[in-house]
Write an enzyme that holds these catalytic residues in place. Structure first.
Site, mmCIF file in Angstrom:
data_model
loop_
_atom_site.group_PDB
_atom_site.id
_atom_site.type_symbol
_atom_site.label_atom_id
_atom_site.label_comp_id
_atom_site.label_asym_id
_atom_site.label_seq_id
_atom_site.Cartn_x
_atom_site.Cartn_y
_atom_site.Cartn_z
ATOM 1 C CD GLU A 186 27.927 73.184 54.683
ATOM 2 O OE1 GLU A 186 28.784 73.699 53.929
ATOM 3 O OE2 GLU A 186 28.203 72.210 55.405
ATOM 4 C CG ASP A 307 52.335 92.447 37.596
ATOM 5 O OD1 ASP A 307 52.286 92.735 36.389
ATOM 6 O OD2 ASP A 307 51.323 92.322 38.308
ATOM 7 C CG ASP A 444 49.216 91.723 41.896
ATOM 8 O OD1 ASP A 444 48.903 92.450 40.948
ATOM 9 O OD2 ASP A 444 48.455 91.478 42.848
#
Length: 476
Positions: A186, A307, A444
């Site tokens: 975990e 972008d 992006d």
């Protein structure tokens, strides 16, 4: 060999046979390691230990990640490696730290698989550490059935030491002089993780992490999946296991399991892909929007979206719009960082000199070096830049409105992405909110797509005298 005729046996022979079968079963239960037969992805995870110091086994729920971690840990502790083993081999006894979020979870997960049922000491030795190899154990006070340490006999004749830990007590509880192997079952907090690394620095030991990424794109997950320019990344490896890699499920069982999870957790619980919980902006499945590439019909219109970026990547997408069905397609994707307009434009011009490009408001900013606006620089490099920055029909340019338009299209089957755009899907899965706000990281290509959608009214039909071609994509 013909089947045994029990009727021909005497009472004493039947009793002897029963005792032999019970002994066979006992020996099998007390040497579970000898019968470990891993799936292909588990073998891949084990093998990576020979080449990488830090390893992450990121998998869905109940697919065998903790089981694989326990089996490998037992091999290192005992020195009993199977013939098929291609992973790392310790030459002698080791000191190992292993644990999970709490001592209860460590007991019920790591300890149970390695030693046996926590509440039944008579069955200790039925986990992956063979009973014959368990020399001694010490109990942890305050947690019923929990062990603090186990001494394990190594094939060399020496003694390995296994120490059980928990994240809940903080990094200080993971301190030890030096250790050879650390297993986090975990996801650990960053400070605990780095403490584990510190404990292995002197030995050059191994770090192993096994978990389902329900905490999303955390610092630990990013260390493996998005290391950026970190030079240490060359010594890390991530193995991802999906429900399709788990051979113990039938196709029908897989379908039922997948359907049982909420949409925003489905990718994490069945594919080992970092979840972003209810904060995920596009809570739809990748499969529902992914399509195989096809030749764009001649009457469809197309547009590109940009972008701008330097430290964060510059991104561009090519898009097509089926106006009749009102379905918007992302067909190409390009992403690169720390490159100039000359480089980016050279990569994009093969998509077509005729292709109109939409761009954001920062295209009006002036470059510090040349003094020219960014949009002007790309126009001078041969891209057909639209005359104005991206806006909706009414002149607004709100991010939320654009995102909601994209989501509405995804949920109604009117947004599709070619399967040849893996970088786009990477951002799609990570796009999320924190405290109600959109996280502006790894977005992006998503942003470039939004600009193209906003300006779809300026999309054009591809001239008939140009040839269709897929182009290579650059990914950084």
């Amino acid at each position: 060999m013909p089947p045994l005729n029990l009727g021909s046996l005497s009472s004493s022979e039947k009793l002897e046979l029963l005792q032999l079968l019970e002994e066979k079963e006992r020996r099998s239960r007390q040497n579970r390691l000898a019968t470990y037969k891993p799936y292909r992805k588990q073998v891949e995870f084990h093998k990576s230990g020979a080449a990488y110091r830090e390893r992450l086994f990121m998998a869905g729920n109940q697919l065998g990640k903790t089981l694989a971690g326990a089996a490998e840990a037992a091999m290192h502790l005992t020195g009993e490696y199977p013939e098929w083993w291609q992973g790392y081999r310790f030459s002698g006894p080791i000191v190992m730290l292993a644990g999970s979020e709490s001592y209860e979870l460590t007991r019920d997960g790591v300890q149970r698989l390695m030693i046996g049922p926590p509440m039944n000491p008579k069955d200790w030795g039925t986990g992956y550490v063979p009973k014959k190899a368990i020399v001694s154990t010490t109990k942890r006070s305050g947690v019923s059935g929990a062990l603090d340490s186990v001494s394990v006999r190594h094939v060399s004749g020496g003694i390995s030491t296994l120490l059980f830990k928990a994240y809940e007590q903080g990094r200080s509880k993971w301190q030890a002089n030096t250790v050879n192997f650390v297993w986090f079952d975990e996801e650990p907090p960053p400070d605990v993780y780095f403490e584990g690394i510190t404990r292995t620095n002197a030995t050059g030991g191994l770090i192993t992490v096994t978990f389902t990424p329900l905490k999303g794109m955390s610092e630990v997950v990013r260390r493996y999946t998005k290391p950026g320019d970190d030079p240490g990344a060359v010594d890390r490896n991530v193995t991802t296991m999906t429900i399709d890699d788990a051979e113990h499920y039938t196709p029908e069982e897989r379908a039922k399991i997948i359907a049982s999870y909420p949409a925003h957790e489905r990718e994490a619980r069945t594919k080992g892909i970092p979840a972003l919980g209810s904060g995920r902006i596009f809570p739809v499945t990748e499969e529902s929007i992914k399509v195989a590439p096809f030749e764009i019909p001649k009457h469809w219109v197309q547009i590109g979206g940009l972008d701008f970026g330097w430290d964060h990547p510059f991104a561009a997408v090519g898009c097509a719009w089926d106006r009749d069905a009102d379905v918007f397609y992302v067909t190409k994707a390009y992403r690169a960082r720390e490159s100039t307009p000359v480089i980016h434009a050279a990569a994009l011009k093969p998509w077509g000199a005729w292709l109109p490009w939409s761009w954001p408001h920062d295209g009006l900013q002036h470059d510090k070096g040349s003094g020219e606006q960014l949009a002007v620089q790309y126009r001078s490099q041969g891209l057909t830049m639209l005359p104005e920055r991206a806006t909706f029909d009414d002149g607004t340019n709100g991010v939320e409105a654009g995102v909601m338009d994209m989501l509405d299209r995804m949920m109604t089957g009117r947004w599709k992405v070619f399967s040849t755009c893996p970088e786009w899907f990477e951002e799609f899965l990570l796009y999320h909110r924190k405290d109600g706000q959109i996280v502006k990281e790894m977005d992006d290509l998503i942003s470039a797509s939004r600009y193209a959608l906003m300006m779809k009214r300026f999309a054009k039909v591809k001239p008939s005298n140009t040839a269709w071609a897929f182009t290579d994509r650059k990914v950084v």
